[in-house]
Structure formats: C-alpha cells, structure tokens
Design an enzyme around this catalytic site. Structure first.
Site, short mmCIF file in Angstrom:
data_model
loop_
_atom_site.label_atom_id
_atom_site.label_comp_id
_atom_site.label_asym_id
_atom_site.label_seq_id
_atom_site.Cartn_x
_atom_site.Cartn_y
_atom_site.Cartn_z
N SER A 149 -12.01 -26.76 -9.05
CA SER A 149 -11.89 -25.78 -10.17
C SER A 149 -11.70 -23.98 -10.16
O SER A 149 -12.77 -24.09 -8.57
CB SER A 149 -13.65 -26.40 -11.09
OG SER A 149 -13.07 -24.92 -12.11
N ARG A 192 6.23 -4.84 -45.17
CA ARG A 192 6.02 -5.30 -43.56
C ARG A 192 5.28 -6.69 -43.80
O ARG A 192 4.68 -6.66 -44.74
CB ARG A 192 5.75 -4.07 -42.80
CG ARG A 192 4.81 -3.14 -42.80
CD ARG A 192 4.18 -2.40 -42.73
NE ARG A 192 2.81 -1.65 -42.78
CZ ARG A 192 2.92 0.19 -42.91
NH1 ARG A 192 3.69 0.42 -41.50
NH2 ARG A 192 2.33 0.12 -43.79
N HIS A 239 -5.98 5.84 -44.53
CA HIS A 239 -5.70 5.67 -42.72
C HIS A 239 -6.79 4.77 -42.00
O HIS A 239 -6.87 3.80 -41.79
CB HIS A 239 -5.71 7.15 -42.19
CG HIS A 239 -5.64 6.77 -40.69
ND1 HIS A 239 -6.63 7.32 -40.16
CD2 HIS A 239 -4.49 6.79 -40.26
CE1 HIS A 239 -6.72 7.60 -39.17
NE2 HIS A 239 -5.15 6.99 -38.62
N LYS A 253 10.75 -0.41 -39.58
CA LYS A 253 10.79 0.49 -41.20
C LYS A 253 12.47 -0.43 -41.54
O LYS A 253 12.79 -0.33 -42.21
CB LYS A 253 10.60 1.47 -41.17
CG LYS A 253 10.32 2.03 -42.54
CD LYS A 253 9.90 3.59 -42.83
CE LYS A 253 7.63 3.27 -42.01
NZ LYS A 253 7.62 4.67 -42.20
N ARG A 294 11.83 9.46 -41.86
CA ARG A 294 10.22 8.88 -40.94
C ARG A 294 10.66 7.99 -40.16
O ARG A 294 11.76 7.89 -39.55
CB ARG A 294 10.00 8.07 -42.82
CG ARG A 294 9.49 7.66 -43.90
CD ARG A 294 9.44 7.06 -44.56
NE ARG A 294 9.45 6.95 -46.19
CZ ARG A 294 8.52 6.75 -46.89
NH1 ARG A 294 7.06 7.06 -46.44
NH2 ARG A 294 9.00 7.36 -48.36
N TYR A 341 -7.55 -28.67 -17.74
CA TYR A 341 -8.88 -28.02 -18.64
C TYR A 341 -8.39 -25.74 -18.04
O TYR A 341 -9.01 -26.11 -17.61
CB TYR A 341 -10.55 -28.26 -18.83
CG TYR A 341 -11.02 -28.07 -17.72
CD1 TYR A 341 -11.83 -27.61 -17.73
CD2 TYR A 341 -10.30 -29.44 -16.85
CE1 TYR A 341 -12.85 -27.69 -16.52
CE2 TYR A 341 -11.31 -29.59 -15.33
CZ TYR A 341 -12.75 -27.78 -15.40
OH TYR A 341 -13.86 -28.67 -14.42
N MET A 386 3.32 7.77 -36.13
CA MET A 386 4.61 9.11 -36.01
C MET A 386 4.78 9.52 -37.57
O MET A 386 3.60 9.72 -38.37
CB MET A 386 5.33 7.96 -36.20
CG MET A 386 5.24 7.40 -34.99
SD MET A 386 5.42 8.07 -32.98
CE MET A 386 6.79 8.61 -33.43
N CYS A 424 -12.56 -22.39 -14.18
CA CYS A 424 -14.02 -21.65 -15.32
C CYS A 424 -13.97 -19.92 -14.35
O CYS A 424 -15.44 -19.85 -15.35
CB CYS A 424 -15.55 -22.33 -14.31
SG CYS A 424 -15.08 -22.87 -12.77
N GLY A 464 0.03 5.26 -38.96
CA GLY A 464 -0.12 7.47 -39.20
C GLY A 464 0.22 7.45 -38.07
O GLY A 464 -0.44 8.93 -37.39
C1 PEP Z 1 -15.77 -17.28 -10.10
O1 PEP Z 1 -15.87 -17.52 -9.51
O2 PEP Z 1 -15.29 -17.67 -11.24
C2 PEP Z 1 -17.20 -18.76 -10.45
C3 PEP Z 1 -16.39 -18.97 -11.73
O3 PEP Z 1 -17.51 -18.26 -10.49
P1 PEP Z 1 -19.21 -17.22 -10.31
O4 PEP Z 1 -18.94 -16.06 -11.42
O5 PEP Z 1 -21.02 -17.80 -11.10
O6 PEP Z 1 -19.02 -16.34 -9.09
#
Ligand code: PEP
Ligand code: MG
Length: 866
Positions: A759, A332, A450, A21, A91, A846, A102, A826, A100
C-alpha cells in the site's frame, strides 16, 4: 490565418478558437434559431494582440472593417450612415465561461448625431437610454470610469428637473449627455464619436480584460490556463428596451438549484440584458411571460427544448424580445448545484437522452462533496430565531460572522474566522471575498444574479434578494424587522431554503440522497479501482461503509492509543524501567487493542481491513510541559527529574525521519507482538462466531528488505504461538508493507518477494521524495504557486512526474515478481479525483481515503474507467 469568423461559418466544436459563446452562437445560427447576425474575433487573435499590440493596426483592423461591411449587407443597415442604423454589442467569450469576469458593451455605434437619428426613428427616451448606456459601459469597461459616477449624474439630473429620465425633453437629455461626456474629460479621456473608433477601442479593452486581476483570480480558482485568451463577439443589437412588447431574460431549461425539470428564470419587460444580471430591478418569473407575451413564450419554449435536446444538457439561455419578436442571444450548459447536476444527469438517463456512461461524465467528482455536507439540525431549526428570508440561490448550511466588504471578509478569514458576506449585490470585484466566505447574502438580485451564479459554481451557500434587509455599509449594520446587527455578529444561513437565522445553529449531514445512491451504483458497475476507507474509529468505519467503501485500506493503530486510560499505559510502556513494568502496560494495552479490533472486525465483517502496526515516533505519546510531566510522574510513581530526563532523551531532532515505523518494531518488538496478538485473538473470536475474517497486517516505513524479513519472522512466530495457545487450526492472514520511502519504490521487486500486499503511503512518499515536510509545506506553497514555481500542493494532488513515476516503477517491478499482488494507495491523494486517473492507468487495485471523500472517489474511479 483567419482571425474573424461570421456566425454562420463556425460550429460548436470550434470552441477553442471561437470561445464558448461564439461557438454556441455559430451553432445556433447553424440550427436556424433567430440569432442576430454577427462575427467572432478568435481567441488566437486575442493572444496575438496581447503579445504584440501592433498586430491590431497592422493586420486585424482590415479584417474587422470587412467583417462590418458583411454585417451591413446582411442586416441591410449601416454602421456609419445615420439611416438604418446598425448598432452592435461587443462581448467577451472565453473558452470556459467566466461569469462576470469579462466585459460587455452594448449599443456601440451611437454618437451625438446618430442618437438624434435613432430618436427620430424610435423615441427620444429610448434613443437616449441607449446612448447613456453606451457611454456608461464604454466609460467603465474601456476607461475604468466607475459606473456609479454616471448613476450619480443621472440621479442629480432627475432631481433637478424634478422628473424621471424617460420623460426628459430633448434639451434635458442633451444636457445630461453633456455631463456624461464631461465625466470622460475629468478622467482625461474623450468619448470617441466615430463608430469604428468605438469598436476598435472596445475590442482592445475586451482583449485586455483577459488579464485583469479578477479574471486571473477566477482562472486560478478553477484551474483554467492563462494562455487561452478570449474571443470577442460583435453582434447586431436588438433592443429589449424598446417598449412593453420588448424585454429580456435569462432562463435555465431546468432548475439549476434542484434540477427539477421546469423552466427556471426571469425576464424584465422594456429592459436590456445587463438589467437582469446586475440585480438592479427585480425581474418576474419566466412563467409570467406566458401571460404578458403568449406567442413569444411559446416560441421560447420551442427553442429551449430544441437547444436542450441538441446539447443533451440543461441550457442557460439569454434572450431578447424586440417589439414582439424573439431573439436568442446566447446559450450554454448551465451552471448548477451538485444536487441539480445529479438530478439532471439521472433524469436525462431516464429520458433516454444520455447513456449511463455519459451521465457519469457529466457530474464533476469534486461536486459530490457538496451533497454530503451539513444541513442545519431540524430540531435546532424549530427553535431558531428567524432574521430574514431571501431566495435559496445556492444550498448548504453555513454559519459565520457578518462582514460587509470583500476586503473585510478576507481579513477576518485570514485571522481564522468564518465569515458571512452581506451585501446589496456582489460584483466581480468581490470575487476574492466571496471565495473565503462561508455564505453570501444579498439584499437585491434574483436567482441568476452575479452572487447566485458565482456561489453555485463554488458550492458556497448563498441567499439573494433578501429584500427586507437594510444594509448600511458605512455604519456597518444590517437591519430587518427592528433587529439591528453589526459587523461581527453571528448569522446562520440556510442556502436550501433562503432562511437566515440569528446566532449559530448546529448542523448534521444531509440524509442519504436517493439520486446519489442510484448514480453511484452506476459508477460502481463501471469502475475498475475499488474505493476503500482510511478509518479506525467505529464511527468512521460505519460512515465509510454507509458511503460505499469496499473495505478499509488503512486503520492507523496509533490513533487507538490516545484515549485517557490508554495513553497512561502507553507512557508506562515507553518509560518502563524494568521488564515487569513493561509487561503490566502491555497486558493492559493488549486488552484494549483486542477489544478495539474485535469491534472493528465486527463492523466491517467479511470486507477487507488492513491494520497498520504502530507508526509514529515515541515522543509523540509523551508529555512535554512541566506540569504534565509532574502529573505523569505522580501517576507512574516516578521522580520528576528522572522522567524529564528520559523524555528529553526520547525527543527527536527530525521525528519524521527518526525512530518510527518498522524501526520501532525492530527495537521494541514487544509492541508489534502485542498488536499482532490482539489482531489474531480478536479474529479468532470472530471466526468462532462464524464471521470469516482474513486479517491483513501492514508494516509501515520499510526501506530495506532485511527489515521486512526480520519483522515477518517476529510476527509469524507470534501469530503461530497465538493460534497454538488456543489450540486453533490456523486460518489465513496476510502480512504486507507500506511503500512510503523512495528506496522502497526502487527495491519494490525485492519487497514483493516478502510482502503479501503493498500500500503506497503517498503522504510520506511525497514528503521524502520532495524533501518537503508534510507539516511545514503550508508556510511556502502559496508563494510557490503565486510565483508559478508549482501549480499545486503535491500533498493534495499527486506529483505525477516525480512521486508518480516512483510509484509506477514500483508497481511494474512488483508485478513482475508477484503478478497478482494487491496494490493500493492510502495517502491523501488516494481520494483526489484529479490523481485517480493516474492510479487507474498504472494498474493500482484500490484507493483508500477518508470516509467523506469516498462518494467523490467512487465517481472519479468510474470516470477514470470510462
Ligand atoms: C502515508 O504516509 O501516506 C500514510 C498513509 O501514512 P501516514 O499518513 O499515517 O503517515
Ligand atoms: Mg506514512
């Protein structure tokens, strides 16, 4: 050190020191906007004071006194004399806006004698209105005297005098002030008469409010550091409550719910700022100001456009009009829904205000989730029974049971229920109840109340200003049009339209948003990392492709064994007594798997798809209750006792560390052989149909190079046999490994010699690195967070210092062995926008996540690349 800056001394870049502010007030002053003069006490002065309260009297007070003297000169008014009264507002203004959380005090500097002087200069009603507001806000903010108690005194006096307060005579006004002051005494406090004392206590109270529990909860929720402190802004008062040529309002330069390029907001004539936000009087739409005060409206338009262009973003502006003159009190970047964020960002690119890169940085990746979440099924809406209609303050469809208090909301939520919080209006005290609610419904207040502001920030469904609702908090009922509902009854709330329905309505995912498609296509242009999906059912594969997945990073094959017909064969296999029985089960499973993979390849076509061989321990596929075992014994034609014993034998003490993953593949090679055969046979069918697939086969839970080598020999033999059996010229395929054990990270260079790709399974890797069970961490992580031992759940956001370092080491060693090897993530954190920048930095190719997280991940990977 300088602890205080006048507004004309700072700029917007000084936000860390002056708060959001204060920095914006300074910037607007610099731009020449009509901003009432004032000064800002820095966030550093707040932290200094909170560490050592003596600092206030020893150092800060003299700077405050000279700042007030400068303000007196600038305004040509006096803070202490009764002529040319200088009154100020105090303020809070933290670095990150905390709506809200403060506190604010207006009209500071009035006292028993100065109110008299003000009455003579203006009017009795006006002067006493200001004074009462001061007493009430000061009492509330500084001494914690509930605001309602003052209101009760006011209502009582109006009743006794049989007229409204604005026509009280002087005696009546004085009598009411006396009652207000006695209320202080009842709370063992005295309202300080000297303006400087008021200022001192008000500033200290704002400093302290940095640590109030609501502010703490808000910071926890939004991941804001507790060590920033709040700045305090002291500003000359201008009076929106000085007649019908005066007023106050809050306006967004674009619609914060839809993003439409149209002024959006409200004003109240003859009112002070908090009247609009508190939702006590229902304000008028800003467009009507053009009829009421056309010149003011034109000025406002001009400044609004100027501010938006200057900040290159939608602004949330507070203004006050004092007897026909416009003042801008605050600006803001406005809070907005995900839908609006996207529309505003894309529009600003089309208007040549922002570059695509800038626009992509404007939308928080987490917000994208809100765009792909459910709306009510249109067919169901046609048949639904309407209950009430309010303002569509924050979109999304939500269903739940009615509760009337924040406490009840928490209680029912903790028991596993979905709740709709129904209230007259919300206040910052309700924050914890609001967080756990599916939707918030209020009977009062506008789109900037609010409830509306907080819900939009959290992405929670919210309908405000549902004026037909009669809420009885005591009796726990809500009534409209003769329908009376009680606590626990179910409502469905449509935050997109403001409609509320009886009962539970089914939901569907909103149809593809064109802005989102365009926006994410910009993201894809700039991204380095690809975003794949973790999916194995056809529905999930299709969803993943619709959401823009570039392939499948993880198809968990175990999920294909749980169908009713399949689980029996799986059990037959696991419990087989002889080779023949095993063969029978394998033949059936092979047929199922081949068909599964065929359909998956057909859906995903030439995009990459990593298929992971079976991972969980055997006992997960087996029944454990006596009746289920008996049932199975019957189907398999075996004795119950024998089966019970075998199942007991297969039970593991520590299944996550047990006989699972590649260990199963080694001890029972038939399963992996069957799976690989199914993969190759289905791929052959696809290739013969002219779809060139390259199967990627992944082995889970490798810890040892020999494990990988052993299994590779097995798989390659099977694959070659499969090609040969059909007289097919072999086409290419890949065999890779998951990296999900710390040991695998440490020997990644050796594994890279053997694997075509890696992976990282960060779920298991986190589990094995921390030694926190994935399934049991919920029992203690909250306590860890409360005690500040850990700031977040490492299964949600990557632990960069530990797990992240293992990944980094593994990637660099693997790349030394095999520079072009494809490496993905993954585990769940693959889809986490907070973890993605780390993966970008260490050279991952990825990330792969569940289908619904893909759009947010696409944005996050672009942001990481920019
Ligand atoms: C993991 O362990 O991160 C994975 C992707 O395999 P899962 O979750 O199936 O054990
Ligand atoms: Mg795993």
């Amino acid at each position: 050190v300088k602890w205080i800056y006048d507004f004309n001394e700072g700029r917007s870049k000084d936000k860390a020191l002056l708060g959001g502010k204060g920095a914006n007030l300074a910037e607007m002053t610099h731009l020449g906007l009509p901003v009432p003069s004032g000064f800002t006490l820095t966030t550093e002065s707040c932290m200094r004071y909170l560490k050592n309260v003596a600092f206030f009297d020893q150092q800060l007070i003299t700077e405050i006194q000279t700042a007030i003297e400068r303000l007196e000169v600038k305004t040509n008014k006096s803070f202490t004399n009764d002529d040319e009264l200088l009154l100020v507002s105090v303020r809070s203004g933290a670095v990150f806006s905390m709506p809200g959380m403060m506190d604010t005090i207006l009209n500071l500097g009035l006292n028993d004698s100065r109110v008299h002087a003000l009455a003579e200069q203006t009017s009795l009603a006006f002067a006493y209105d200001c004074y009462r507001r001061l007493l009430q806000m000061f009492g509330d903010v500084v001494y914690g005297i509930p605001k309602e108690k003052f209101n009760l005194l006011l209502t009582k006096a109006e009743k006794e005098n049989n007229k409204t307060v604005n026509v009280f005579n002087e005696q009546q006004q004085l009598a009411l002030i006396k009652n207000y002051k006695e209320l202080f005494i009842k709370h063992n406090k005295v309202f300080p008469q000297h303006p400087m004392d008021q200022l001192k206590e008000a500033i200290q109270a704002v400093f302290h409010s940095w640590n109030n529990p609501r502010a703490n909860v808000y910071r926890e929720l939004h991941g804001i550091s507790h060590h920033l402190g709040t700045a305090v802004n002291v500003q000359e008062m201008v009076f929106g409550n000085s007649g019908n040529e005066s007023g106050t309002g809050v306006v967004f330069t674009r619609n914060p719910a839809t993003g439409d390029n149209q002024l959006f907001g409200e004003f109240l004539l003859d009112a002070q700022g908090e009247d609009v936000v508190a939702g006590i009087r229902t304000p008028q739409p800003i467009q009507e100001l053009s009829e009421r005060l056309p010149n003011v409206y034109q000025d406002f338009l001009h400044y609004a456009q100027m501010l938006e262009l200057h900040y290159k973003d939608m602004q949330d502006i507070e203004f006050t009009v004092e007897q026909g003159k416009l003042f801008i009190l605050q600006t803001r970047n406005g809070k907005r829904t995900a839908k609006a964020a996207l529309k505003i960002a894309t529009d600003l690119v089309n208007e040549n205000v922002l570059s695509k890169e800038e626009a992509l940085m404007r939308v928080e990746a987490e917000m994208i989730d809100q765009l792909i979440h459910p709306i009510f099924k249109p067919e169901a809406l046609e048949q639904a029974t309407p209950f009430a209609q309010g303002l569509p303050a924050s979109p999304r469809a939500a269903t739940g049971e009615i509760v009337f208090t924040a406490e009840k909301a928490k209680e029912r939520y903790e028991q596993g229920n979905k709740v709709i919080l129904v209230r007259h209006e919300t206040s910052p005290e309700d924050i914890e109840g609001m967080i756990v609610s599916e939707a918030i419904v209020t009977s009062r207040g506008g789109m900037t109340s609010h409830a509306a502001v907080v819900a939009r920030g959290m992405g929670t469904c919210c309908v405000t200003g549902t004026e037909t609702l009669t809420i009885d908090e005591e009796a726990k009922t809500v009534t409209t049009n003769d329908i009376r509902l009680k606590e626990g009854d179910i409502l469905s709330v449509n935050g997109n339209t403001g409609e509320i329905y009886l009962g539970e309505l089914p939901t569907v995912i909103a149809e593809n948003n064109q802005d989102l498609t365009l926006f994410l296509s910009w993201a894809d242009e700039l991204a380095d990392l690809e975003v794949r999906a973790n999916a194995e059912t056809l529905t999930d594969l299709t969803t993943a492709l619709d959401f823009g997945a570039t392939g499948i990073g993880l198809a968990r094959t175990e999920h294909m064994f749980f169908g009713e017909d399949r689980i029996l064969e799986m059990r037959r296999l696991i419990l087989a007594e002889d080779h023949r029985e095993m063969e029978t089960a394998l033949t059936k499973l092979l047929a199922f798997q081949e068909n599964d993979f065929y359909q998956m390849f057909q859906t995903i076509r030439d995009k990459p798809m990593v298929i992971r061989l079976l991972d969980p321990p055997m006992h997960e596929f087996l029944p454990h209750e006596a009746p289920d075992i008996a049932n199975l014994a019957d189907k398999l034609n075996r004795s119950v006792n024998e089966l019970t014993a075998k199942i007991e034998y297969l039970k593991e003490t520590n299944p996550m560390l047990g006989h699972r993953g590649c260990r199963l593949g080694i001890t029972t090679p038939e399963i992996y052989q069957m799976q690989v055969k199914a993969i190759i046979q289905s791929a052959i069918r696809l290739v013969q149909e002219g779809i060139p697939v390259v199967p990627e086969i992944m082995i889970p839970l490798i810890a040892e190079k020999e494990e990988l080598m052993h299994l590779k020999v097995l798989l390659i033999e099977t694959i070659e046999a499969t090609f040969n059996a059909q007289n097919i010229v072999p086409f290419s395929y890949e065999i890779g490994t998951m990296i999900e054990l710390p040991r695998a990270c440490l020997i990644a260079d050796q594994l890279a010699e053997q694997a075509d790709f890696f992976s990282f399974g960060t779920n298991d890797l986190t589990q094995m690195t921390y030694g926190f069970s994935r399934d049991d961490i919920g029992k203690f992580i909250n306590r860890y967070q409360e005690k500040a031992i850990m700031t977040h759940d490492p299964f949600q956001h990557l632990d960069q210092q530990g797990v992240g370092q293992l990944i980094k080491l593994a990637v660099s060693n693997a790349r030394r062995t095999k520079p072009t090897m494809t490496i993905g993530i993954c585990g769940e954190v693959g889809g986490d926008p907070q973890s993605i920048p780390f993966f970008q930095a260490i050279g991952i190719d990825y990330v792969s996540c569940s289908p619904y997280r893909i759009p947010a991940a696409r944005l996050a990977v672009a942001q990481a690349a920019i």
